[in-house]
Design an enzyme around this catalytic site. Sequence first.
Site, PDB file in Angstrom:
ATOM      1  N   PHE A   1      50.489  39.143  40.453  1.00 52.55           N
ATOM      2  CA  PHE A   1      50.640  38.012  41.553  1.00 52.55           C
ATOM      3  C   PHE A   1      50.918  36.893  40.898  1.00 52.55           C
ATOM      4  CE2 PHE A   1      47.014  40.784  42.811  1.00 52.55           C
ATOM      5  CZ  PHE A   1      47.516  40.873  44.078  1.00 52.55           C
TER       6      PHE A   1
ATOM      7  N   SER B   1      47.918  45.928  47.493  1.00 53.06           N
ATOM      8  CA  SER B   1      46.996  44.819  47.013  1.00 53.06           C
ATOM      9  C   SER B   1      46.983  43.598  47.656  1.00 53.06           C
ATOM     10  CB  SER B   1      47.368  44.691  45.653  1.00 53.06           C
ATOM     11  OG  SER B   1      46.828  45.909  44.787  1.00 53.06           O
TER      12      SER B   1
ATOM     13  N   CYS C   1      41.996  40.497  43.268  1.00 50.85           N
ATOM     14  CA  CYS C   1      43.036  41.593  43.740  1.00 50.85           C
ATOM     15  C   CYS C   1      42.099  42.515  44.566  1.00 50.85           C
ATOM     16  CB  CYS C   1      43.465  42.175  42.513  1.00 50.85           C
ATOM     17  SG  CYS C   1      44.840  43.687  43.071  1.00 50.85           S
TER      18      CYS C   1
ATOM     19  N   THR D   1      42.016  45.918  47.542  1.00 43.90           N
ATOM     20  CA  THR D   1      42.872  46.838  48.047  1.00 43.90           C
ATOM     21  C   THR D   1      42.753  46.959  49.727  1.00 43.90           C
ATOM     22  OG1 THR D   1      42.762  48.238  46.018  1.00 43.90           O
ATOM     23  CG2 THR D   1      43.339  49.517  48.103  1.00 43.90           C
TER      24      THR D   1
ATOM     25  N   ALA E   1      33.749  45.901  45.328  1.00 47.14           N
ATOM     26  CA  ALA E   1      32.764  46.512  44.305  1.00 47.14           C
ATOM     27  C   ALA E   1      31.633  45.492  43.728  1.00 47.14           C
ATOM     28  CB  ALA E   1      33.771  47.132  43.071  1.00 47.14           C
TER      29      ALA E   1
ATOM     30  N   HIS F   1      42.083  39.579  38.536  1.00 45.78           N
ATOM     31  CA  HIS F   1      40.940  40.056  37.835  1.00 45.78           C
ATOM     32  C   HIS F   1      40.210  38.796  37.462  1.00 45.78           C
ATOM     33  CE1 HIS F   1      43.186  43.877  36.722  1.00 45.78           C
ATOM     34  NE2 HIS F   1      43.244  43.782  38.059  1.00 45.78           N
TER      35      HIS F   1
ATOM     36  N   THR G   1      47.709  23.850  36.374  1.00 50.62           N
ATOM     37  CA  THR G   1      47.884  23.508  35.004  1.00 50.62           C
ATOM     38  C   THR G   1      46.771  22.752  34.511  1.00 50.62           C
ATOM     39  OG1 THR G   1      50.361  23.277  35.171  1.00 50.62           O
ATOM     40  CG2 THR G   1      48.996  22.194  33.288  1.00 50.62           C
TER      41      THR G   1
END
Length: 233
Positions: A2, A50, A57, A59, A75, A113, A159
């Site tokens: 992404f 995704s 991220c 599914t 999960a 992640h 940033t």
Amino acid sequence: MFTGIVEEMGTVVSLEERDDMPLWDGSTGVGTELVVEGNVVMDGAYLGCSICVSGVCLTATELEPDTNHFKVGLAPETLRKTYFSELKAGDAVNLERASEIGGRNSGHFVQGHVDGVGVVKERWIDEDSLCYQITVENPDILRYIVPKGFIAIDGTSLTVVDVNTEEKWFSFMLVEYTQKKIIIPGKQPGDKVNLEVDVLGKYSETALAALMPRLEALEAKVETLEKKLAQKE
């Protein structure tokens, strides 16, 4: 992959733990399912695609075009690393579709992640900018956060402004345009945010760690040769 450029703010429809989740062998097990409503991300969505939900991220396991709802499974590792176990119906989430190959990237490389959670310490206004100070207790995350470096906060590419490693916080600011496009302005002191540090920093550290033993061995050999040369002179 992404970019951290949020496409829209979606809404949590439901978050529930189910005991009838289908497993690979045909049996069922316990799992957590999240249902989100989004308009933009449903354009071109397909089963197995995704979608980045507030920096994570995920599914798509089921799509409902009539209601613009999509379902994803969470999960145990996702629940441990994020604040998603605290989500409830009606909560706003940042949404972004996966990047297209060859497309422009106005943010940075975001994997979706999440490395861990930060907590809003302070929030203040600087002219037309909205500024935040985030506390990070995990030193494994903080060491990758550097002034003017990249970081993804709830999936938003931002940033870093300042970093204080002793007090374990960093700060960032949101320009007026960004404030209207993401969920962060709704965060108040004490609220949690998902954090993903710049993956390039991780790769650099790993590469350097593999190189350091060789450099140390080379320095030792040079030192030994210098001593032998000094003795002969």
